[in-house]
Design an enzyme around this catalytic site. Structure first.
Site, PDB file in Angstrom:
ATOM      1  N   SER A  78       0.626  -1.486  -0.173  1.00  0.00           N
ATOM      2  CA  SER A  78       0.270   0.029   0.318  1.00  0.00           C
ATOM      3  C   SER A  78       0.708   1.161  -0.033  1.00  0.00           C
ATOM      4  CB  SER A  78      -0.664   0.170   1.430  1.00  0.00           C
ATOM      5  OG  SER A  78      -1.475  -1.278   0.894  1.00  0.00           O
TER       6      SER A  78
HETATM    7  N1  SAH Z   1       0.312  -5.397   3.697  1.00  0.00           N
HETATM    8  C1  SAH Z   1       0.804  -5.878   2.433  1.00  0.00           C
HETATM    9  C2  SAH Z   1      -0.107  -5.916   1.424  1.00  0.00           C
HETATM   10  C3  SAH Z   1      -1.079  -6.882   0.695  1.00  0.00           C
HETATM   11  S1  SAH Z   1      -1.721  -6.731  -0.694  1.00  0.00           S
HETATM   12  C4  SAH Z   1       1.261  -4.903   2.842  1.00  0.00           C
HETATM   13  O1  SAH Z   1       2.038  -4.406   3.783  1.00  0.00           O
HETATM   14  O2  SAH Z   1       2.802  -5.253   2.222  1.00  0.00           O
HETATM   15  C5  SAH Z   1      -2.913  -7.704  -0.138  1.00  0.00           C
HETATM   16  C6  SAH Z   1      -2.488  -9.049   0.721  1.00  0.00           C
HETATM   17  O3  SAH Z   1      -3.884 -10.110   1.141  1.00  0.00           O
HETATM   18  C7  SAH Z   1      -1.497 -10.268  -0.816  1.00  0.00           C
HETATM   19  O4  SAH Z   1      -0.843 -10.256  -0.834  1.00  0.00           O
HETATM   20  C8  SAH Z   1      -2.461 -11.320  -0.639  1.00  0.00           C
HETATM   21  O5  SAH Z   1      -2.298 -12.579  -1.388  1.00  0.00           O
HETATM   22  C9  SAH Z   1      -3.072 -11.742   0.619  1.00  0.00           C
HETATM   23  N2  SAH Z   1      -4.380 -11.456   0.564  1.00  0.00           N
HETATM   24  C10 SAH Z   1      -5.793 -11.785  -0.107  1.00  0.00           C
HETATM   25  N3  SAH Z   1      -7.021 -12.489   0.079  1.00  0.00           N
HETATM   26  C11 SAH Z   1      -6.440 -13.218   1.641  1.00  0.00           C
HETATM   27  C12 SAH Z   1      -6.789 -14.276   2.783  1.00  0.00           C
HETATM   28  N4  SAH Z   1      -7.433 -15.216   2.120  1.00  0.00           N
HETATM   29  N5  SAH Z   1      -6.266 -14.376   3.176  1.00  0.00           N
HETATM   30  C13 SAH Z   1      -4.404 -14.077   3.441  1.00  0.00           C
HETATM   31  N6  SAH Z   1      -3.687 -13.412   2.613  1.00  0.00           N
HETATM   32  C14 SAH Z   1      -5.043 -12.788   1.873  1.00  0.00           C
END
Ligand code: SAH
Length: 220
Positions: free
Chosen positions: A64
């Site tokens: 983000s």
């Molecule tokens: N917080 C992260 C950015 C996250 S992007 C950072 O600091 O870099 C969103 C993430 O959510 C992705 O890596 C995606 O794979 C994950 N995601 C999506 N659905 C999910 C689920 N049901 N359980 C766990 N992770 C999930």
């Protein structure tokens, strides 16, 4: 780029993107000045790590924008003693920031390659109070519940019931709610069996998948 130059970029990021937009919690600003965001992005994007935008981190996912990390963290109102859950580890950057502000951080990622990369990185940088789990985070992580704060960094159709259930009394769930065209950042606070919710701002996240997330068909 030298470590000093990254530190200067980090200071500038905090002053111009975070403080200027009204986030003033000193502990949070200090955490953002300390955590080396450039270590959590792919090598070829390191020079852009402190820019005012999200960045691709592989597997179709994004880290983000710094301001959004700051705002979501701020909305948890962490004092230092909390047990916190993050859903969507991605690069591990948000988890590293949370780890400076809470006692323990459990973070759940569904993509095994992202989870293992984040785990290695957090270990190498000595973020020893973060535990990375590979799992469907829409189910939360009941083993370590309750949580005083839960942060979801992917767009959900609504607050997943298991996450509401794993909140401690007075605890706060911060998550983007909505579909592909955009979402509203919401805060849900627990009061016994009731929850008070509040809309914050319009945001744009990748989808939360899994049991309480978006199916491919519904997101598209
Ligand atoms: N917080 C992260 C950015 C996250 S992007 C950072 O600091 O870099 C969103 C993430 O959510 C992705 O890596 C995606 O794979 C994950 N995601 C999506 N659905 C999910 C689920 N049901 N359980 C766990 N992770 C999930």
């Amino acid at each position: 780029m030298a470590v000093d130059s990254f530190a200067a970029l980090r200071d500038k990021m905090v002053t111009e993107q975070i403080e200027r937009r009204g986030v003033s919690d000193p502990r949070l600003l200090e955490a953002l000045r300390t955590v080396m965001r450039h270590m959590f992005v792919p090598d070829d994007l390191q020079s852009m790590a402190y820019d005012d935008c999200p960045l691709a981190i592989g597997s179709g996912q994004t880290i983000s924008q710094p301001y959004i990390v700051a705002l979501m963290t701020h909305l948890l109102h962490l004092q230092g003693g909390e047990n916190v859950l993050e859903i969507g580890t991605g690069s591990g950057y948000q988890a590293a920031v949370l780890s400076r502000l809470a006692r323990t951080v459990h973070t759940v990622e569904r993509f095994a390659p992202l989870a293992s990369r984040a785990r290695q990185k957090l270990h190498a940088l000595h973020y020893d109070n973060v535990v990375v789990h590979t799992h469907d985070g829409s189910l939360g992580w009941p083993e370590a519940a309750p949580y005083q704060g839960i942060l979801v960094t992917a767009a959900a159709p609504g607050p997943p019931p298991p996450l509401l259930a794993q909140l401690a009394e007075g605890g706060r769930l911060v998550l983007p709610v909505g579909g592909r065209s955009g979402q509203t950042l919401q805060v849900w606070q627990r009061h016994g069996d009731n929850y008070a919710d509040e809309d914050i701002i319009y945001v744009q996240f990748v989808p939360l998948r899994g049991a309480h997330g978006w199916s491919q068909a519904h997101w598209d």
